[in-house]
Design a protein around this motif. Structure first.
Motif, mmCIF file in Angstrom:
data_model
loop_
_atom_site.group_PDB
_atom_site.id
_atom_site.type_symbol
_atom_site.label_atom_id
_atom_site.label_comp_id
_atom_site.label_asym_id
_atom_site.label_seq_id
_atom_site.Cartn_x
_atom_site.Cartn_y
_atom_site.Cartn_z
ATOM 1 N N GLY B 140 0.916 -1.142 0.130
ATOM 2 C CA GLY B 140 -0.140 -0.188 -0.020
ATOM 3 C C GLY B 140 1.007 1.108 0.028
ATOM 4 O O GLY B 140 0.688 2.309 -0.661
ATOM 5 N N TYR B 150 0.793 -2.341 -6.911
ATOM 6 C CA TYR B 150 0.897 -3.119 -5.740
ATOM 7 C C TYR B 150 1.840 -4.394 -6.042
ATOM 8 O O TYR B 150 2.545 -4.653 -4.941
ATOM 9 C CB TYR B 150 -0.485 -3.315 -5.316
ATOM 10 C CG TYR B 150 -0.715 -4.108 -3.904
ATOM 11 C CD1 TYR B 150 -0.730 -3.635 -2.708
ATOM 12 C CD2 TYR B 150 -0.869 -5.646 -3.985
ATOM 13 C CE1 TYR B 150 -0.862 -4.306 -1.475
ATOM 14 C CE2 TYR B 150 -1.042 -6.268 -2.743
ATOM 15 C CZ TYR B 150 -0.989 -5.809 -1.508
ATOM 16 O OH TYR B 150 -1.058 -6.415 -0.386
ATOM 17 N N ASP B 299 -6.812 5.071 2.216
ATOM 18 C CA ASP B 299 -6.621 3.623 2.561
ATOM 19 C C ASP B 299 -7.603 3.409 3.707
ATOM 20 O O ASP B 299 -7.937 4.297 4.844
ATOM 21 C CB ASP B 299 -5.479 3.369 3.089
ATOM 22 C CG ASP B 299 -5.076 1.959 3.751
ATOM 23 O OD1 ASP B 299 -5.512 0.993 3.179
ATOM 24 O OD2 ASP B 299 -4.724 1.990 4.972
ATOM 25 N N ARG B 387 -5.148 -8.004 0.837
ATOM 26 C CA ARG B 387 -4.979 -6.550 0.755
ATOM 27 C C ARG B 387 -6.077 -5.772 1.421
ATOM 28 O O ARG B 387 -7.008 -6.749 2.246
ATOM 29 C CB ARG B 387 -5.429 -6.145 -0.658
ATOM 30 C CG ARG B 387 -4.311 -6.324 -1.670
ATOM 31 C CD ARG B 387 -4.680 -5.679 -3.167
ATOM 32 N NE ARG B 387 -4.260 -4.452 -3.150
ATOM 33 C CZ ARG B 387 -4.082 -3.971 -4.484
ATOM 34 N NH1 ARG B 387 -4.073 -4.819 -5.449
ATOM 35 N NH2 ARG B 387 -3.977 -2.518 -4.618
ATOM 36 N N ASN B 388 -6.169 -4.384 1.815
ATOM 37 C CA ASN B 388 -7.036 -3.763 2.401
ATOM 38 C C ASN B 388 -7.425 -4.248 3.857
ATOM 39 O O ASN B 388 -8.571 -3.883 4.578
ATOM 40 C CB ASN B 388 -8.408 -3.858 1.694
ATOM 41 C CG ASN B 388 -8.327 -3.125 0.377
ATOM 42 O OD1 ASN B 388 -7.641 -2.294 0.673
ATOM 43 N ND2 ASN B 388 -9.122 -3.421 -0.531
#
Lengths: 116, 501
Positions: B140, B150, B299, B387-388
């Motif tokens: 990120g 990414y 984010d 991710r995330n």
């Protein structure tokens, strides 16, 4: 780089003796008793003190919200006191540990004496 | 953005130079796994700090404080208090009685093959969890700052960490961690100073600004954690987990004596504590000066709060510097994890189980290097898949697994005479499986409504289960032959340092 002192300790071990004998020797028992007397209360204390934080945060929200100075509340001061607690206890332990080191050295001496 | 590229480049060059220097000093297993036990307490303390203040601490906690105020700061407290567990219970006995890994101590009294295999497995699982979190943070971050894809970002991190570990071993890893600790503390001090300058050097004024913007609830608990049991559970995992983290435990073998191990934990406690105090300035500073919406826009996990704050305070250059520091942070931590994972496999599983201690020095080092390569490739693949997620949160799960699988068995091995092979194996297996299963059926992985297990963190259930299984497992098997003598030996050695390498 191994400390030269450690090397000599290593040699002592090669001398034959019984670990159980060392474990029940007075010098070793004194060391363990001394450690227990400090460590058991210290561990119990820091765990209890720490778990007051999530407990208050969960069940005593109004206490945590009490204003101490301006926007700063009790909850924040209490969280900061945890830092002081950690540093204080670490400092106390180091002082105690120097004493334990000397007691451990006595055990090592005894092992050396007994084996020869 | 050019300054960002240059700063990233400088950091990469410095770390590669360290690796080159270290590679010429890394031939034996003791050099590869433990930097030849050549470090002083102070150096190791800095390295532990560098190893510990991960992307989770720097990016994750600042983000969490920026988004959920007080509840984020509770992570900082738990992570620091954890060092008392390490200092008072495990650091010195571990240094006194082990050689390279936690399993050296745990398998000392017991039949080595099953215990070492199990310990290697739990080390691999914990390191993987922890590593994914770091990779996600890295991806990120680099994506945001350099505009790199990414996947590309993860590849860069992965390749660099493999280089450090394969060629430089523990010595290079340690110095990368030391450099990073210094950079991170420096960067954090600069930002904290600038934040305070904005509020006329009054902490009260900073808190007031946050309250004016978001209301008093921001400085009170409850924004993130609604369930008190969940908080206790997280606290338990944080406070006990550190003492079971493989990459922290292996750091105690890089110093020559227990006294140096103690000094290194004390130094780490001072440095880490100072850092966590400053997370207040990073988090609340970001909330007050940058604003929640801006942070969330970039984010959802809040991980970009600190770099955004740096940009607000010092423009693109400071942001590039902070991002480069965060990048160094991630490199240092993943290198530490890689070495922990590869020592677990190469030392515990390959050398001691498969080759039954018959492998030569050079063969062991070769296998450790290959393992690092495999671990690196796996980390890259998993990093791309995840991710995330908030990275602090994922790391907290790794702590729960460490606290459930490793800590009970480590403590029983050191202090309980009756403990035996069956107890050690069942303790680790049950701790590992229960914490993992509970995570997978919790709201952390399933969605909040259909989750079978109600808590975010499994610690409050899985840690007692780990202890219980180790205890019950012990009574399944009769006391082992020789067990008294072997316990006496481990106990005397761990408490006095007699016979320590």
């Amino acid at each position: 780089m191994v400390d030269p002192k450690m090397r000599s300790v290593e040699k002592r071990v090669e001398v034959s003796y019984s670990w159980e004998e060392v474990a029940s020797s007075p010098a070793f028992r004194r060391l363990i008793e001394g450690k227990k007397r400090f460590l058991v209360p210290a561990v119990v204390f820091f765990l209890l003190y720490y778990f007051l934080l999530p407990s208050f945060a969960g069940w005593a929200k109004s206490l945590m919200a009490v204003k101490v100075s301006g926007a700063i509340n009790f909850g924040y001061v209490f969280a900061l006191s945890q830092f002081v607690m950690v540093w204080g206890l670490a400092w106390l332990y180091v002082r105690k540990a120097n004493h334990f080191d000397r007691m451990a050295e006595e055990v090592a001496q005894e092992v050396k004496g007994g084996g020869e | 953005m050019n300054s960002a590229f240059i700063l990233f480049g400088i950091i990469v060059l410095i770390t590669l130079a360290i690796t080159y220097w270290a590679s010429r000093r890394t031939r034996t297993t003791s050099e590869f796994y433990a930097a030849g036990r050549s470090l002083t307490g102070w150096q190791n303390g800095l390295a532990i700090s560098g190893d510990y203040m991960s992307a989770a601490s720097f990016l994750g906690i600042s983000g969490m404080i920026a988004l959920s105020g007080y509840d984020g700061f509770m992570y900082s407290v738990g992570w620091l208090v954890a060092y008392l567990t390490v200092l008072l219970i495990v650091a010195e006995p571990l240094r006194n009685s082990g050689k390279y890994t936690m399993a050296d101590v745990v398998s000392f009294r017991f039949s080595p093959a099953p215990v070492r295999s199990m310990a290697a497995l739990s080390t691999l699982v914990i390191s993987t969890f922890y590593m994914i979190a770091q990779m996600v943070g890295a991806g990120g971050l680099i994506h945001l700052l350099l505009g790199l894809d990414y996947t590309m970002a993860i590849l860069i991190i992965g390749v660099l960490m493999v280089l450090y570990v394969v060629f430089g071993g523990m010595l290079a890893t340690t110095w990368v961690q030391i450099v990073k600790a210094v950079l991170l503390m420096g960067g954090t001090i600069v930002i904290s100073f600038l934040v305070l300058m904005n509020f006329h050097f009054s902490v009260g004024e900073m808190f007031q600004a946050v309250v004016d913007k978001y209301g008093p609830s921001y400085l009170e608990p409850g924004l993130r954690f609604k369930n008190p049991i969940d908080q206790i559970s997280l606290g338990l995992a944080l406070v006990l987990g550190t003492a079971g983290l493989p990459h922290i435990l292996i750091r105690f073998y890089t110093v020559p004596t227990a006294k140096e191990a103690r000094k290194s934990v004390v130094w780490a406690t001072v440095i880490i504590g100072a850092f966590y105090l400053m997370t207040t300035f990073l988090g609340f500073g970001a909330a007050a000066l940058v604003g929640k919406n801006e942070i969330l826009k970039l984010d959802k996990g809040g991980n970009m709060a600190a770099p955004l704050l740096a940009q607000h305070l010092g423009g693109d250059f400071l942001m590039a510097f902070i991002a480069a520091v965060a990048f160094a942070t991630i490199l240092a931590v993943v290198a530490g994890l890689t070495i922990a994972a590869s020592s677990a496999f190469a030392h515990d599983f390959y050398s001691n189980v498969i080759r039954r201690g018959q492998a030569t020095e050079s063969e062991q080092v070769r296998v450790a290097r290959y393992t690092s390569l495999v671990v690196g490739v796996a980390a890259i693949a998993l990093g791309i898949l995840a991710r995330n997620w908030n990275v602090a949160y994922m790391v907290a799960l790794a702590f729960a697994v460490a606290a459930s699988a490793n800590v009970p068995v480590l403590i029983f091995s050191l202090f309980w005479k009756r403990f035996n092979t069956a107890g050690a194996v069942t303790g680790m297996a049950v701790g590992l499986i229960s914490s993992l299963v509970l995570v997978f059926i919790s709201p952390a992985v399933m969605d909040a409504k259909s989750a079978i297990f109600p808590l975010q963190n499994p610690g409050v259930v899985s840690i007692p289960l780990g202890f219980l299984a180790a205890w019950l497992g012990t009574y399944v098997q009769p006391a082992e032959k020789d067990s008294h003598r072997r316990f006496a030996e481990l106990f005397v050695r761990s408490q006095t340092g007699i016979g320590a390498e």
